[in-house]
Design an enzyme around this catalytic site. Structure first.
Site, PDB file in Angstrom:
ATOM      1  N   PRO A   2       1.063   8.588   3.014  1.00 52.82           N
ATOM      2  CA  PRO A   2       0.967   8.142   4.420  1.00 52.82           C
ATOM      3  C   PRO A   2       0.264   9.165   5.321  1.00 52.82           C
ATOM      4  O   PRO A   2       0.646  10.328   5.368  1.00 52.82           O
ATOM      5  CB  PRO A   2       2.434   7.974   4.836  1.00 52.82           C
ATOM      6  CG  PRO A   2       3.195   7.846   3.562  1.00 52.82           C
ATOM      7  CD  PRO A   2       2.450   8.671   2.561  1.00 52.82           C
ATOM      8  N   GLU A   3      -0.777   8.697   5.975  1.00 52.80           N
ATOM      9  CA  GLU A   3      -1.484   9.503   6.963  1.00 52.80           C
ATOM     10  C   GLU A   3      -1.408   8.753   8.290  1.00 52.80           C
ATOM     11  O   GLU A   3      -0.699   7.752   8.382  1.00 52.80           O
ATOM     12  CB  GLU A   3      -2.939   9.731   6.512  1.00 52.80           C
ATOM     13  CG  GLU A   3      -3.021  10.424   5.153  1.00 52.80           C
ATOM     14  CD  GLU A   3      -4.441  10.748   4.701  1.00 52.80           C
ATOM     15  OE1 GLU A   3      -5.300  10.997   5.565  1.00 52.80           O
ATOM     16  OE2 GLU A   3      -4.685  10.739   3.484  1.00 52.80           O
ATOM     17  N   LYS A  59       1.420  12.502  11.915  1.00 53.12           N
ATOM     18  CA  LYS A  59       2.028  11.748  10.816  1.00 53.12           C
ATOM     19  C   LYS A  59       3.516  11.506  11.055  1.00 53.12           C
ATOM     20  O   LYS A  59       4.234  11.137  10.130  1.00 53.12           O
ATOM     21  CB  LYS A  59       1.847  12.510   9.506  1.00 53.12           C
ATOM     22  CG  LYS A  59       0.392  12.760   9.115  1.00 53.12           C
ATOM     23  CD  LYS A  59       0.376  13.409   7.739  1.00 53.12           C
ATOM     24  CE  LYS A  59      -0.943  14.073   7.429  1.00 53.12           C
ATOM     25  NZ  LYS A  59      -0.889  14.815   6.175  1.00 53.12           N
ATOM     26  N   ARG A 110      10.297   9.726  -3.525  1.00 53.74           N
ATOM     27  CA  ARG A 110      10.750  11.116  -3.570  1.00 53.74           C
ATOM     28  C   ARG A 110      11.751  11.332  -2.443  1.00 53.74           C
ATOM     29  O   ARG A 110      11.973  10.467  -1.612  1.00 53.74           O
ATOM     30  CB  ARG A 110       9.567  12.054  -3.377  1.00 53.74           C
ATOM     31  CG  ARG A 110       8.499  11.841  -4.412  1.00 53.74           C
ATOM     32  CD  ARG A 110       7.582  13.021  -4.425  1.00 53.74           C
ATOM     33  NE  ARG A 110       6.355  12.704  -5.118  1.00 53.74           N
ATOM     34  CZ  ARG A 110       5.353  13.552  -5.225  1.00 53.74           C
ATOM     35  NH1 ARG A 110       5.427  14.750  -4.667  1.00 53.74           N
ATOM     36  NH2 ARG A 110       4.262  13.221  -5.870  1.00 53.74           N
ATOM     37  N   ARG A 246      -5.730  20.687  -2.143  1.00 54.66           N
ATOM     38  CA  ARG A 246      -5.610  19.265  -2.413  1.00 54.66           C
ATOM     39  C   ARG A 246      -6.752  18.819  -3.317  1.00 54.66           C
ATOM     40  O   ARG A 246      -7.826  19.411  -3.287  1.00 54.66           O
ATOM     41  CB  ARG A 246      -5.666  18.461  -1.094  1.00 54.66           C
ATOM     42  CG  ARG A 246      -4.723  18.972  -0.020  1.00 54.66           C
ATOM     43  CD  ARG A 246      -3.276  18.767  -0.401  1.00 54.66           C
ATOM     44  NE  ARG A 246      -3.051  17.388  -0.814  1.00 54.66           N
ATOM     45  CZ  ARG A 246      -2.859  16.388   0.042  1.00 54.66           C
ATOM     46  NH1 ARG A 246      -2.826  16.609   1.326  1.00 54.66           N
ATOM     47  NH2 ARG A 246      -2.676  15.171  -0.397  1.00 54.66           N
TER      48      ARG A 246
END
Ligand SMILES: [Zn+2]
Length: 259
Positions: A2-3, A59, A110, A246
């Protein structure tokens, strides 16, 4: 992951499902997602509160109520869903907010402690964020980058510089602006910074409408999971590698590395 656009989608879900309604109950299936608050306290402090208009910052999603504010972060795999009471439970529903006859479910595969509660938490989180990427003006954008060390990708995914961009958005924006992710901020010309700002705005506006970074065929994002990914602009092979911690994707032909 999610951004900004995904969280904007969750904000719309929260507004449509919960705004103006009372939280009847809070059921914590897994306290591992709570940050600095117990399940019992979350339930006690929110029960009976009415949800106000939600807000997104970077975010983060801020669920304001006529009591305390709940903050949501969605980590790598989180989401917020509007369900009916009869919808079957999902094993990754960590916290369920009973809102009148509906349920808002915080679902995360998670457990990254994405739920915070209270004004102190809001103040702490917001104090660590740069300006929100959506609607960020060019002058401010130039100002944020001026004098920065390091690579452009590291700078734009640093939430304390600009809030809201992550791996997918930054790769898409850099590809559109034809800038290699490992270019040094200090080596960028003013025209390149201008291009970066323009493409950031375009990518964000389309993505916010879609509620995600859309994997369209004409977008880099549409090809990053292909077995033999090719650039939708020049048809050259895309490259994959680690930048700013990343795994990023870029086109070596469209995004030359030299400063
Ligand atoms: Zn290319």
């Amino acid at each position: 992951m999610p951004e900004l656009p995904d969280v904007e989608g969750f904000r719309r879900t929260l507004a449509a499902c919960g705004q103006g309604r009372r939280i009847r109950d809070v059921r914590v299936a897994d306290a591992g997602v709570l940050h600095g608050v117990s399940g019992r306290q979350l339930q006690r402090d929110l029960e009976g509160c009415r949800l106000a208009e939600p807000e997104r910052y970077g975010k983060w999603l801020l669920a304001h109520t006529d009591g305390p504010t709940v903050l949501f972060h969605f980590g790598m795999t989180g989401g917020l869903l509007c369900c009916s009471r009869t919808d079957p439970p999902h094993p990754h529903d960590r916290v369920v907010f009973e809102v009148d006859d509906r349920q808002l479910r915080y679902r995360d595969q998670r457990k990254l402690q994405g739920i915070w509660l209270g004004d102190d938490a809001v103040a702490k989180v917001l104090s660590e964020q740069g300006p929100d990427a959506l609607g960020l003006g060019r002058a401010e954008f130039v100002q944020l980058l001026s004098g920065r060390r390091g690579t452009i990708k590291a700078a734009i995914i640093d939430q304390s510089v600009i809030a809201g961009l992550g791996n997918l958005l930054s790769d898409e924006i850099l590809w559109r602006a034809e800038l290699h992710p490992r270019r040094r901020v200090a080596g960028l010309g003013s025209e390149e910074v201008r291009r970066l700002h323009t493409e950031m705005g375009r990518v964000l506006r389309s993505s916010v409408r879609a509620g995600c970074v859309p994997p369209r065929a004409s977008w880099l994002t549409g090809h990053r999971d292909d077995p033999d990914p090719r650039c939708p602009r020049c048809d050259g092979p895309l490259r994959r590698g680690r930048t700013a911690g990343r795994t990023g994707v870029w086109c070596p032909r469209c995004q030359p590395e030299g400063d």
